[in-house]
Design an enzyme around this catalytic site. Structure first.
Site: not given
Ligand code: ZN
Length: 162
Positions: A51, A88, A130
């Site tokens: 991310q 998210c 997740h």
């Molecule tokens: Zn995420």
């Protein structure tokens, strides 16, 4: 420490599989620190290295019980089932219903490469699943039952973003 830019949905890096960490280098330690800072600043409960654009098997999580750093994490046990809203940090302003195990046990290493076991129920189990999915290039949107919905319309029930 520094804030890192959070990659958003559509960025190819979020669909790639991450590599194992063989050795904790000063550079990766800095990455862990930056990931924690970035997660807290964004008010998320978890963040995975891809991310912030790094394809390494590292996640950070804090569901309100203190920071957890996991390197090369693996789910070794899971049971039960929970259905709940999930969001998210890479999919801002959205959430959707996802079914996850209610209880998981994860083995991995901490930021000093000491073996650790983390056991989680409910939100922590959800966050672990997740974040670990991110390491395999899976974004929760592919697991959502029904449609994604906008979170800004129901601000009072703001979702935990991971
Ligand atoms: Zn995420």
């Amino acid at each position: 420490m520094a804030l890192r830019k959070i990659r958003v949905y559509g960025d190819e890096i979020l669909t790639k599989k991450c590599r194992e960490v063989r050795e904790m280098t000063p550079r990766l330690k800095e990455l862990v620190e930056d990931m924690l800072e970035t997660m807290y600043q964004a008010e998320g409960v978890g963040l995975a290295a891809p991310q912030v654009g790094v394809l390494k098997r590292i996640v950070v999580i804090d569901v309100g019980e203190g920071p957890i750093t996991l390197v090369n994490p693996k789910i070794v046990e899971q049971d039960g089932e929970q259905e709940g809203s999930e969001g998210c940090l890479s999919v801002p302003g959205k959430a959707g219903l996802v079914v996850r195990p209610n209880h998981v046990i994860v083995e991995g290493y901490d930021a000093d490469m000491n073996p650790v076991t983390v056991e989680g129920e409910e939100l922590l189990a959800r966050a672990l699943c997740h974040e670990l999915d991110h390491l395999d290039g899976i974004v929760y949107t592919s697991l959502v039952k029904g449609e994604l919905y906008d979170t800004d319309v129901e601000e009072e029930e703001s979702e935990e973003e991971q």
